[in-house]
Design an enzyme around this catalytic site. Structure first.
Site, PDB file in Angstrom:
ATOM      1  N   GLU A  35      -5.981   3.293  -5.460  1.00 15.64           N
ATOM      2  CA  GLU A  35      -5.045   3.485  -4.348  1.00 15.64           C
ATOM      3  C   GLU A  35      -5.650   2.834  -3.112  1.00 15.64           C
ATOM      4  O   GLU A  35      -6.693   3.265  -2.621  1.00 15.64           O
ATOM      5  CB  GLU A  35      -4.820   4.975  -4.083  1.00 15.64           C
ATOM      6  CG  GLU A  35      -3.938   5.230  -2.864  1.00 15.64           C
ATOM      7  CD  GLU A  35      -4.094   6.635  -2.289  1.00 15.64           C
ATOM      8  OE1 GLU A  35      -3.128   7.126  -1.691  1.00 15.64           O
ATOM      9  OE2 GLU A  35      -5.187   7.226  -2.434  1.00 15.64           O
ATOM     10  N   ASP A  59      -8.652   7.601  -6.046  1.00 20.86           N
ATOM     11  CA  ASP A  59      -8.097   7.994  -4.757  1.00 20.86           C
ATOM     12  C   ASP A  59      -8.796   7.238  -3.630  1.00 20.86           C
ATOM     13  O   ASP A  59     -10.022   7.085  -3.628  1.00 20.86           O
ATOM     14  CB  ASP A  59      -8.295   9.503  -4.578  1.00 20.86           C
ATOM     15  CG  ASP A  59      -7.609  10.054  -3.349  1.00 20.86           C
ATOM     16  OD1 ASP A  59      -6.372   9.995  -3.297  1.00 20.86           O
ATOM     17  OD2 ASP A  59      -8.317  10.541  -2.447  1.00 20.86           O
TER      18      ASP A  59
END
Length: 552
Positions: free
Chosen positions: A282, A214
């Site tokens: 990401e 993330d």
């Protein structure tokens, strides 16, 4: 941190070290996949129950969004214990069972590591905020106020307002790029890095096959805490935050994307390497996303793959848009690897975002399976689900509540997976779920689509199988893309076989010029036009053509 006893691995990824290259990865949002115990929230046992469905798609791996212990202020992306399962999702034993079942079905499992920040309930932060001298006092990003008491600089939170929050115990501000309850870890502290590498080792020893990382570009901050410069208005078209959020008014040069991150990513890769594990990062940046993707995946000692936000944007991509993106990838990430996605748990589902017809959705699916890179598909995407409508009084997402009604948050893409058309809660569980099941989604449930050979579900299965059956589409080279009006043309090549791909993304009829050579039209069951390429071929809107030239 509680490091539980590790079981023996059941899968050895070292036998296929490049399994991730060109892989199709299926994202599961655990709260909304399957409720096994009737509490209205999906869980690990529920995912395990539905693994045969995922395996039937032919995907290589599943990515499970966070299921770690958490106060759930941001639905698991605020972690209070990296090495345990939150009770609402089950237990570590439940995860082990899920992992074993997935491996037996031939799928790998990637877990979502949220390393840039923790929950403010994490024991690390609870200790850090007590005073300036404790053992973890420097584990988070603390800063003195300006002389007038205001925050140390102009950095903004993606969730709105200042990225700094005052803490009276230390009489300092701490950095939070997201919610105030998500304080940012200080990656400039080597102890923090080592603790997070230990987290990765914990899950690798447990048997996971990789990670989704993330906000991978948020790990480090500028130690001088310099102000971000303003972003010129003409460059605010591309955003990772809602347009109503002033976050888009800054050029985020100092609160993320720092060069020190590369050394940490190399350390993380070295931890993963003995296990044959892979990571997809990401990249949360609207201005420099592809450049960062290229930096973070270059060579063989950084991340395996990353995804940026180009195809998670609001505007439906035109042929020219795709050409521009892919040309830029060739320029800045030629030595790296992309992982493309059209939908995920943070964006409006792409059938609604791009106003796609069934024909458009089917063609875009084939396009993703034909171009270079790996692919992520989001739960329910294989059913063609549109964005669900969620009333304000039923919203759960703090992001949507903050910016309503201009931005409705992320709940519309997170509603429960529809399994059965006739069940009260569409087979998700026995009791009312945490978000309402969309009536439109119930009409598109798995059981109904299983009975319809023309359903989107079967198209996804065929498209994924087509990718796997043609190695050039999975890992072959790709020519520069060419856009001619609405027509997008490119070729893929592998071990002497060449694949010709033409997709009409426009609203008008397009003509594919005649090609020389012994081309064979393929992909008829996907809807590929079957025609002789020695003559010009006409493609209506949302039609496509794939042909193969054999070796020699």
């Amino acid at each position: 941190m509680n490091f539980k006893t590790q079981p023996v691995r059941t899968v050895d990824n070292r036998a296929q070290p490049d399994w991730w290259r060109g892989a199709v990865i299926y994202q599961v949002y655990p709260r909304s996949y399957q409720d096994s115990n009737g509490d209205g929230i999906g869980d690990l046992k529920g995912i395990a129950q539905r693994l045969p469905h995922i395996a039937s798609l032919g995907v290589d791996a599943i990515w499970i969004s966070p299921f770690f212990k958490s106060p759930m202020k941001d639905f698991g992306y605020d972690v209070s214990d990296y090495c345990d399962v939150d009770l609402m999702f089950g237990t570590l034993a439940d995860f082990d069972d899920l992992l074993d079942k997935a491996h037996k079905l031939g799928m790998r499992v990637m877990v979502d590591l949220v390393l840039s920040h923790t929950s403010d309930q994490h024991p690390w932060f609870q200790e850090s905020c007590q005073d300036h001298k404790n053992a973890k006092s420097d584990w988070y990003v603390w800063a003195e106020p300006k002389p007038d008491g205001t925050p140390p600089n102009n950095w903004l939170s993606i969730f709105g307002g200042s990225a700094w929050h005052w803490d009276g115990r230390r009489e300092q501000y701490y950095l939070h790029n997201f919610l105030t309850s998500q304080p940012d870890l200080n990656f400039h502290n080597e102890e923090v890095q080592n603790a997070l590498l230990d987290v990765a080792k914990f899950w690798l020893k447990r048997g996971v096959d990789g990670f989704r990382l993330d906000t991978i570009n948020f790990y480090f901050h500028d130690q001088k805490l310099r102000d971000n410069p303003p972003l010129p208005v003409k460059r605010r078209n591309a955003t990772i935050a809602p347009r109503v959020n002033p976050y888009n008014h800054q050029d985020h040069q100092y609160d993320k994307n720092q060069p020190e991150n590369l050394a940490f990513l190399r350390s993380l890769r070295s931890v993963m390497e003995p296990y044959g594990a892979a990571a997809v990062g990401e990249v949360g940046d609207a201005q420099y996303g592809l450049e960062i993707l290229g930096q973070y995946t270059a060579g063989d000692d950084l991340m395996h793959m990353c995804y940026a936000f180009e195809f998670l944007a609001n505007a439906k991509p035109t042929a020219s848009d795709v050409e521009t993106v892919m040309d830029r990838v060739d320029e800045v990430a030629a030595d790296g690897w992309s992982c493309w996605a059209f939908s995920n748990h943070d964006t409006v589902r792409h059938p609604s975002r791009w106003n796609l017809s069934d024909e458009g959705l089917k063609m875009m699916t084939v396009l993703m399976m034909c171009w270079r890179g790996s692919a992520c598909i989001y739960q329910g995407e294989e059913l063609g689900l549109p964005e669900a409508e969620v009333a304000f009084e039923e919203l759960q997402d703090p992001y949507g509540i903050e910016f309503w009604p201009k931005f409705k948050g992320r709940d519309g893409c997170r509603t429960p997976m529809p399994w059965e058309t006739q069940s009260e809660f569409s087979g998700f569980g026995e009791n009312k779920p945490w978000l309402p099941v969309s009536p439109k989604h119930m009409e598109m449930a798995v059981d109904r689509q299983e009975e319809d050979p023309d359903a989107i579900l079967h198209h996804y299965r065929r498209a994924i199988r087509f990718r796997h059956e043609n190695p050039a589409l999975r890992s072959g080279t790709q020519s520069p893309m060419k856009a001619d009006g609405g027509l997008l043309i490119f070729t893929r090549e592998h071990e002497g076989e060449t694949y010709f791909c033409a997709f009409n993304l426009g609203d008008d009829v397009a003509t594919v010029a005649a090609q020389t050579g012994s081309w064979q039209s393929i992909g008829a069951d996907l809807g590929s036009v079957q025609d002789d390429l020695t003559n010009p071929v006409t493609l209506n809107p949302w039609q496509f053509l794939i042909a193969m030239k054999p070796k020699g």
